[in-house]
Design a protein around this motif. Structure first.
Motif, PDB file in Angstrom:
ATOM      1  N   TYR A 119       0.616  -1.883   0.417  1.00  0.00           N
ATOM      2  CA  TYR A 119      -0.286  -0.389   0.345  1.00  0.00           C
ATOM      3  C   TYR A 119       0.642   1.367   0.258  1.00  0.00           C
ATOM      4  N   GLN A 120       2.539   1.175   0.062  1.00  0.00           N
ATOM      5  CA  GLN A 120       3.235   2.412   0.001  1.00  0.00           C
ATOM      6  C   GLN A 120       3.020   2.748  -1.170  1.00  0.00           C
ATOM      7  N   ASN A 121       2.426   2.005  -2.264  1.00  0.00           N
ATOM      8  CA  ASN A 121       2.450   2.684  -3.868  1.00  0.00           C
ATOM      9  C   ASN A 121       1.227   3.427  -3.916  1.00  0.00           C
ATOM     10  N   TYR A 122       0.311   3.178  -3.164  1.00  0.00           N
ATOM     11  CA  TYR A 122      -0.948   3.605  -2.912  1.00  0.00           C
ATOM     12  C   TYR A 122      -1.244   4.969  -2.256  1.00  0.00           C
ATOM     13  N   LEU A 123      -0.045   5.401  -1.798  1.00  0.00           N
ATOM     14  CA  LEU A 123      -0.132   6.688  -0.192  1.00  0.00           C
ATOM     15  C   LEU A 123      -0.088   8.457  -1.103  1.00  0.00           C
ATOM     16  N   ASN A 124      -0.474   9.473  -1.406  1.00  0.00           N
ATOM     17  CA  ASN A 124      -0.377   9.842  -1.871  1.00  0.00           C
ATOM     18  C   ASN A 124       0.957  11.028  -1.283  1.00  0.00           C
ATOM     19  N   GLU A 125       1.182  11.429  -1.577  1.00  0.00           N
ATOM     20  CA  GLU A 125       2.673  12.391  -2.286  1.00  0.00           C
ATOM     21  C   GLU A 125       2.793  13.023   0.200  1.00  0.00           C
ATOM     22  N   ASN A 165      14.110   1.636   7.204  1.00  0.00           N
ATOM     23  CA  ASN A 165      12.847   2.285   5.997  1.00  0.00           C
ATOM     24  C   ASN A 165      13.967   3.930   5.661  1.00  0.00           C
ATOM     25  N   GLU A 166      13.747   3.610   4.633  1.00  0.00           N
ATOM     26  CA  GLU A 166      15.189   4.724   3.742  1.00  0.00           C
ATOM     27  C   GLU A 166      13.864   5.316   3.045  1.00  0.00           C
ATOM     28  N   LYS A 167      12.789   5.057   2.887  1.00  0.00           N
ATOM     29  CA  LYS A 167      11.908   6.127   2.149  1.00  0.00           C
ATOM     30  C   LYS A 167      11.071   6.836   3.117  1.00  0.00           C
ATOM     31  N   PHE A 168      10.683   6.192   4.308  1.00  0.00           N
ATOM     32  CA  PHE A 168       9.720   6.765   5.285  1.00  0.00           C
ATOM     33  C   PHE A 168      10.180   6.491   6.284  1.00  0.00           C
ATOM     34  N   THR A 169       9.881   7.665   7.123  1.00  0.00           N
ATOM     35  CA  THR A 169      10.659   8.285   8.411  1.00  0.00           C
ATOM     36  C   THR A 169       9.216   7.968   9.962  1.00  0.00           C
ATOM     37  N   THR A 170       9.011   7.059  10.401  1.00  0.00           N
ATOM     38  CA  THR A 170       8.165   6.665  11.479  1.00  0.00           C
ATOM     39  C   THR A 170       8.336   7.427  12.678  1.00  0.00           C
ATOM     40  N   THR A 171       7.165   7.523  13.356  1.00  0.00           N
ATOM     41  CA  THR A 171       7.331   7.836  15.244  1.00  0.00           C
ATOM     42  C   THR A 171       6.648   7.199  15.003  1.00  0.00           C
ATOM     43  N   PHE A 172       6.252   6.271  16.613  1.00  0.00           N
ATOM     44  CA  PHE A 172       6.165   5.387  17.335  1.00  0.00           C
ATOM     45  C   PHE A 172       5.595   6.319  18.590  1.00  0.00           C
ATOM     46  N   ILE A 173       4.240   6.348  19.296  1.00  0.00           N
ATOM     47  CA  ILE A 173       3.401   6.093  19.834  1.00  0.00           C
ATOM     48  C   ILE A 173       2.523   5.391  20.577  1.00  0.00           C
ATOM     49  N   ASN A 174       3.242   5.350  21.338  1.00  0.00           N
ATOM     50  CA  ASN A 174       2.871   4.705  22.864  1.00  0.00           C
ATOM     51  C   ASN A 174       1.424   4.716  23.424  1.00  0.00           C
ATOM     52  N   ILE A 181       3.468   6.117  12.781  1.00  0.00           N
ATOM     53  CA  ILE A 181       2.801   6.722  11.564  1.00  0.00           C
ATOM     54  C   ILE A 181       3.725   6.529  10.581  1.00  0.00           C
ATOM     55  N   SER A 182       4.187   6.781   9.657  1.00  0.00           N
ATOM     56  CA  SER A 182       5.045   7.171   8.451  1.00  0.00           C
ATOM     57  C   SER A 182       4.341   7.557   7.455  1.00  0.00           C
ATOM     58  N   LYS A 183       5.407   8.542   7.097  1.00  0.00           N
ATOM     59  CA  LYS A 183       5.307   9.772   5.992  1.00  0.00           C
ATOM     60  C   LYS A 183       6.681   9.713   5.349  1.00  0.00           C
ATOM     61  N   ARG A 184       6.902   9.699   4.079  1.00  0.00           N
ATOM     62  CA  ARG A 184       7.520   9.456   3.140  1.00  0.00           C
ATOM     63  C   ARG A 184       8.839  10.182   3.402  1.00  0.00           C
ATOM     64  N   LYS A 185      10.431   9.969   3.577  1.00  0.00           N
ATOM     65  CA  LYS A 185      10.829  11.507   3.924  1.00  0.00           C
ATOM     66  C   LYS A 185      11.093  12.662   2.489  1.00  0.00           C
ATOM     67  N   VAL A 186      11.374  13.799   3.267  1.00  0.00           N
ATOM     68  CA  VAL A 186      11.498  14.521   2.333  1.00  0.00           C
ATOM     69  C   VAL A 186      13.134  14.260   1.132  1.00  0.00           C
ATOM     70  N   LYS A 187      12.719  14.392  -0.264  1.00  0.00           N
ATOM     71  CA  LYS A 187      13.882  13.896  -1.240  1.00  0.00           C
ATOM     72  C   LYS A 187      15.095  15.762  -0.759  1.00  0.00           C
ATOM     73  N   GLU A 188      15.805  15.338  -1.159  1.00  0.00           N
ATOM     74  CA  GLU A 188      16.825  16.079  -0.811  1.00  0.00           C
ATOM     75  C   GLU A 188      17.131  17.099  -2.099  1.00  0.00           C
TER      76      GLU A 188
END
Ligand SMILES: C[S@@+](CC[C@H](N)C(=O)[O-])C[C@H]1O[C@@H](n2cnc3c(N)ncnc32)[C@H](O)[C@@H]1O
Length: 188
Positions: A119-125, A165-174, A181-188
């Motif tokens: 489903y990462q392929n179905y995630l908007n930018e 994961n090299e493409k996503f940054t994830t925050t874990f919430i207890n 919560i995983s968000k695409r890393k911003v390209k530099e």
């Protein structure tokens, strides 16, 4: 207590915690997200609760009895315009849209990694992939059955996959049973 929540609990159907629900709503509102894809409808509790905050919510359930009950509840709560409930296996079904702002993974825990990869392929930018139940109730490996042990290991592998994961940054919430919560890393 909300009637639908009561119905789910009385049938021993696992549903999202209040804390996780509140957090997801907050994220949706703060980011003005409009479309959500949910894996794992059960009887529609989280779909109906989250439908207040988005314009389009598609949800997938493979258990036909749950799916039928979800359809009934969606009608009862007059949410047919926002929620599209689908019967099928989230590992193989083709989503209706090309992209969603939020992908909420709440189906079989053993498949979290496969769900994410698919489903990462179905995630908007600027969207997020949210996964529920990552703490697995903090069970101790030495005290559980073989089957549960396997599941705990799979969740640990999934966590590690998210961390590395090299493409996503994830925050874990207890909160609740543990969310990511995983968000695409911003390209530099
Ligand atoms: C934790 S419950 C979902 C709870 C629901 N999101 C809520 O909070 O009200 C998980 C659901 O995922 C469904 N499920 C498990 N694996 C699935 C798959 N591969 N495809 C579709 N549904 C699946 C199960 O049948 C179950 O109803």
């Amino acid at each position: 207590m909300n009637k639908l929540k009561y119905l789910a609990l009385s049938k021993h159907i696992p549903i999202i915690s209040d804390e996780a629900l509140a957090l997801i709503k907050e994220i949706i509102i703060a980011n003005k997200y409009q479309t959500l894809l949910e894996l794992g409808t059960a009887i529609g509790y989280s779909s109906i609760m989250l439908s207040e905050t988005v314009k389009y919510l598609e949800t997938i359930e493979r258990n036909e009895v749950y799916y039928q009950e979800a359809l009934k509840q969606i009608e009862l709560y007059h949410k047919e315009k926002v929620i599209t409930a689908r019967l099928g296996d989230a590992l193989t079904i083709t989503p209706y849209k090309e992209g969603y702002d939020v992908i909420f993974i709440d189906a079989a825990k053993a498949q979290y990694l496969n769900f994410f990869k698919r489903y990462q392929n179905y995630l908007n930018e600027n969207g997020v992939i949210i996964t529920d139940n990552l703490n697995f109730h903090d069970l101790k490996l030495e005290l559980v059955s073989k089957q549960t042990k396997k599941l705990i290991k799979k969740i640990a592998t999934y966590r590690q996959f998210l961390i590395n994961n090299e493409k996503f940054t994830t925050t874990f919430i207890n909160k609740g049973d543990g969310l990511s919560i995983s968000k695409r890393k911003v390209k530099e």
